[in-house]
Design a protein around this motif. Structure first.
Motif, PDB file in Angstrom:
ATOM      1  N   LEU A   9       7.811 -34.750  15.604  1.00  0.00           N
ATOM      2  CA  LEU A   9       6.635 -33.880  15.554  1.00  0.00           C
ATOM      3  C   LEU A   9       5.360 -34.696  15.734  1.00  0.00           C
ATOM      4  CD1 LEU A   9       5.350 -31.094  15.092  1.00  0.00           C
ATOM      5  CD2 LEU A   9       5.432 -31.580  12.638  1.00  0.00           C
ATOM      6  N   GLY A  10       5.311 -35.866  15.124  1.00  0.00           N
ATOM      7  CA  GLY A  10       4.159 -36.750  15.302  1.00  0.00           C
ATOM      8  C   GLY A  10       3.993 -37.193  16.744  1.00  0.00           C
ATOM      9  N   ILE A  11       5.099 -37.474  17.423  1.00  0.00           N
ATOM     10  CA  ILE A  11       5.036 -37.875  18.830  1.00  0.00           C
ATOM     11  C   ILE A  11       4.585 -36.705  19.695  1.00  0.00           C
ATOM     12  CG2 ILE A  11       6.422 -38.655  20.796  1.00  0.00           C
ATOM     13  CD1 ILE A  11       7.982 -40.401  18.761  1.00  0.00           C
ATOM     14  N   VAL A  12       5.045 -35.493  19.371  1.00  0.00           N
ATOM     15  CA  VAL A  12       4.601 -34.299  20.107  1.00  0.00           C
ATOM     16  C   VAL A  12       3.101 -34.088  19.900  1.00  0.00           C
ATOM     17  CG1 VAL A  12       4.788 -31.780  20.180  1.00  0.00           C
ATOM     18  CG2 VAL A  12       6.853 -33.173  20.150  1.00  0.00           C
ATOM     19  N   ILE A  13       2.625 -34.267  18.669  1.00  0.00           N
ATOM     20  CA  ILE A  13       1.185 -34.144  18.397  1.00  0.00           C
ATOM     21  C   ILE A  13       0.415 -35.194  19.189  1.00  0.00           C
ATOM     22  CG2 ILE A  13      -0.588 -34.393  16.616  1.00  0.00           C
ATOM     23  CD1 ILE A  13       1.431 -33.168  14.645  1.00  0.00           C
ATOM     24  N   LEU A  14       0.969 -36.399  19.281  1.00  0.00           N
ATOM     25  CA  LEU A  14       0.338 -37.468  20.052  1.00  0.00           C
ATOM     26  C   LEU A  14       0.248 -37.097  21.531  1.00  0.00           C
ATOM     27  CD1 LEU A  14      -0.753 -40.380  20.218  1.00  0.00           C
ATOM     28  CD2 LEU A  14       1.599 -41.101  20.574  1.00  0.00           C
ATOM     29  N   ILE A  15       1.312 -36.524  22.072  1.00  0.00           N
ATOM     30  CA  ILE A  15       1.309 -36.112  23.486  1.00  0.00           C
ATOM     31  C   ILE A  15       0.262 -35.025  23.722  1.00  0.00           C
ATOM     32  CG2 ILE A  15       2.682 -34.965  25.269  1.00  0.00           C
ATOM     33  CD1 ILE A  15       5.128 -36.484  24.062  1.00  0.00           C
ATOM     34  N   ILE A  16       0.224 -34.054  22.821  1.00  0.00           N
ATOM     35  CA  ILE A  16      -0.773 -32.982  22.952  1.00  0.00           C
ATOM     36  C   ILE A  16      -2.183 -33.550  22.821  1.00  0.00           C
ATOM     37  CG2 ILE A  16      -1.675 -30.894  21.847  1.00  0.00           C
ATOM     38  CD1 ILE A  16       1.263 -30.209  21.161  1.00  0.00           C
ATOM     39  N   GLU A  17      -2.365 -34.473  21.880  1.00  0.00           N
ATOM     40  CA  GLU A  17      -3.681 -35.087  21.695  1.00  0.00           C
ATOM     41  C   GLU A  17      -4.107 -35.850  22.944  1.00  0.00           C
ATOM     42  OE1 GLU A  17      -5.209 -38.803  19.147  1.00  0.00           O
ATOM     43  OE2 GLU A  17      -4.450 -37.153  17.927  1.00  0.00           O
ATOM     44  N   ASN A  18      -3.199 -36.634  23.511  1.00  0.00           N
ATOM     45  CA  ASN A  18      -3.538 -37.430  24.691  1.00  0.00           C
ATOM     46  C   ASN A  18      -3.775 -36.576  25.926  1.00  0.00           C
ATOM     47  OD1 ASN A  18      -3.425 -39.848  23.350  1.00  0.00           O
ATOM     48  ND2 ASN A  18      -1.327 -40.286  23.936  1.00  0.00           N
ATOM     49  N   SER A  19      -3.079 -35.462  26.032  1.00  0.00           N
ATOM     50  CA  SER A  19      -3.190 -34.676  27.257  1.00  0.00           C
ATOM     51  C   SER A  19      -4.259 -33.595  27.195  1.00  0.00           C
ATOM     52  CB  SER A  19      -1.846 -34.033  27.590  1.00  0.00           C
ATOM     53  OG  SER A  19      -1.438 -33.171  26.558  1.00  0.00           O
ATOM     54  N   MET A  20      -4.579 -33.096  26.008  1.00  0.00           N
ATOM     55  CA  MET A  20      -5.534 -31.988  25.953  1.00  0.00           C
ATOM     56  C   MET A  20      -6.720 -32.237  25.028  1.00  0.00           C
ATOM     57  SD  MET A  20      -3.234 -28.550  26.118  1.00  0.00           S
ATOM     58  CE  MET A  20      -2.081 -28.947  24.822  1.00  0.00           C
ATOM     59  N   THR A  21      -6.465 -32.519  23.782  1.00  0.00           N
ATOM     60  CA  THR A  21      -7.567 -32.516  22.811  1.00  0.00           C
ATOM     61  C   THR A  21      -8.502 -33.710  22.925  1.00  0.00           C
ATOM     62  OG1 THR A  21      -6.204 -33.555  21.105  1.00  0.00           O
ATOM     63  CG2 THR A  21      -6.255 -31.143  21.173  1.00  0.00           C
ATOM     64  N   ASN A  22      -8.069 -34.802  23.551  1.00  0.00           N
ATOM     65  CA  ASN A  22      -8.989 -35.929  23.729  1.00  0.00           C
ATOM     66  C   ASN A  22     -10.120 -35.613  24.689  1.00  0.00           C
ATOM     67  OD1 ASN A  22      -7.972 -37.714  21.907  1.00  0.00           O
ATOM     68  ND2 ASN A  22      -6.783 -38.880  23.383  1.00  0.00           N
ATOM     69  N   TYR A  23      -9.958 -34.568  25.465  1.00  0.00           N
ATOM     70  CA  TYR A  23     -10.998 -34.168  26.408  1.00  0.00           C
ATOM     71  C   TYR A  23     -11.996 -33.194  25.791  1.00  0.00           C
ATOM     72  CZ  TYR A  23      -7.862 -36.488  29.577  1.00  0.00           C
ATOM     73  OH  TYR A  23      -7.059 -37.429  30.163  1.00  0.00           O
ATOM     74  N   ILE A  24     -11.746 -32.790  24.543  1.00  0.00           N
ATOM     75  CA  ILE A  24     -12.679 -31.928  23.823  1.00  0.00           C
ATOM     76  C   ILE A  24     -13.529 -32.838  22.944  1.00  0.00           C
ATOM     77  CG2 ILE A  24     -12.910 -30.050  22.177  1.00  0.00           C
ATOM     78  CD1 ILE A  24     -10.095 -29.130  23.073  1.00  0.00           C
ATOM     79  N   SER A  25     -14.803 -32.930  23.266  1.00  0.00           N
ATOM     80  CA  SER A  25     -15.688 -33.832  22.548  1.00  0.00           C
ATOM     81  C   SER A  25     -16.685 -33.027  21.725  1.00  0.00           C
ATOM     82  CB  SER A  25     -16.429 -34.718  23.547  1.00  0.00           C
ATOM     83  OG  SER A  25     -17.322 -35.545  22.884  1.00  0.00           O
ATOM     84  N   ILE A  26     -16.761 -33.351  20.451  1.00  0.00           N
ATOM     85  CA  ILE A  26     -17.720 -32.721  19.556  1.00  0.00           C
ATOM     86  C   ILE A  26     -18.659 -33.824  19.069  1.00  0.00           C
ATOM     87  CG2 ILE A  26     -18.023 -31.427  17.419  1.00  0.00           C
ATOM     88  CD1 ILE A  26     -15.132 -30.399  17.841  1.00  0.00           C
ATOM     89  N   PHE A  27     -19.917 -33.736  19.434  1.00  0.00           N
ATOM     90  CA  PHE A  27     -20.920 -34.753  19.119  1.00  0.00           C
ATOM     91  C   PHE A  27     -20.507 -36.135  19.617  1.00  0.00           C
ATOM     92  CE2 PHE A  27     -21.412 -31.658  15.549  1.00  0.00           C
ATOM     93  CZ  PHE A  27     -22.619 -31.123  15.974  1.00  0.00           C
ATOM     94  N   GLY A  28     -19.797 -36.187  20.719  1.00  0.00           N
ATOM     95  CA  GLY A  28     -19.413 -37.456  21.316  1.00  0.00           C
ATOM     96  C   GLY A  28     -18.125 -38.061  20.791  1.00  0.00           C
TER      97      GLY A  28
END
Length: 162
Positions: A9-28
């Motif tokens: 589950l942690g690896i899946v969260i990491l994949i999702i984080e790297n592919s989608m959520t890292n491109y969402i920037s809040i205050f930089g």
């Protein structure tokens, strides 16, 4: 089996984080979901399991993200092991505790990442980098961590029962 599933589950969260959520920037800054996940999960696992899970997920993050190899693995291993070691002394059901713990782990992670980048890349830190890593990212992670803890508190408390 539960431990393997938590690691996957942690690896899946990491994949999702790297592919989608890292491109969402809040205050930089972008939210570090892996750090939030490992902080909360470590409260309910023993030291060895938590440390190994942090090490494995950190190595996968180092391989996929890049940067200085092994830094995330060491950060996640040490944080997971320490939180797990102190889990009996921490009141886990308090949202203030979760908020504070995520702030502390994020500040530690940010400091190590900032120091590593200064030493390895021979760059000099500026106020903007410190402000993002020490102030904005910990607060953002903590607020998101509280929301996620509230959403998944019944699932998390099942870890306590096992």
């Amino acid at each position: 089996m539960k431990k393997v599933l938590l690691c996957l589950l942690g690896i899946v969260i990491l994949i999702i984080e790297n592919s989608m959520t890292n491109y969402i920037s809040i205050f930089g800054v972008s939210i570090d979901f892996i750090l939030i996940y490992l902080t909360i999960i470590s409260l309910y696992l023993d030291e060895f399991t938590s440390g190994i899970m942090g090490l494995v997920i950190g190595l996968v993050k180092d391989i996929t993200v890049g940067g200085v190899f092994g830094v995330h693995a060491l950060i996640y291993f040490s944080l997971c092991y320490l939180i797990s070691f102190l889990r009996k002394k921490i009141y886990k059901e308090s949202k203030v505790t979760i908020f504070t713990l995520i702030i502390i782990t994020t500040i530690f992670s940010s400091l190590i990442n900032i120091l590593t980048s200064i030493v390895v890349y021979s760059s000099y830190t500026n106020l903007r980098l410190v402000l993002r890593g020490i102030v904005m990212l910990p607060l953002l992670n903590s607020f998101i961590g509280l929301i996620l803890y509230r959403l998944f508190d019944k699932s998390i408390l099942k870890l306590k029962e096992d």
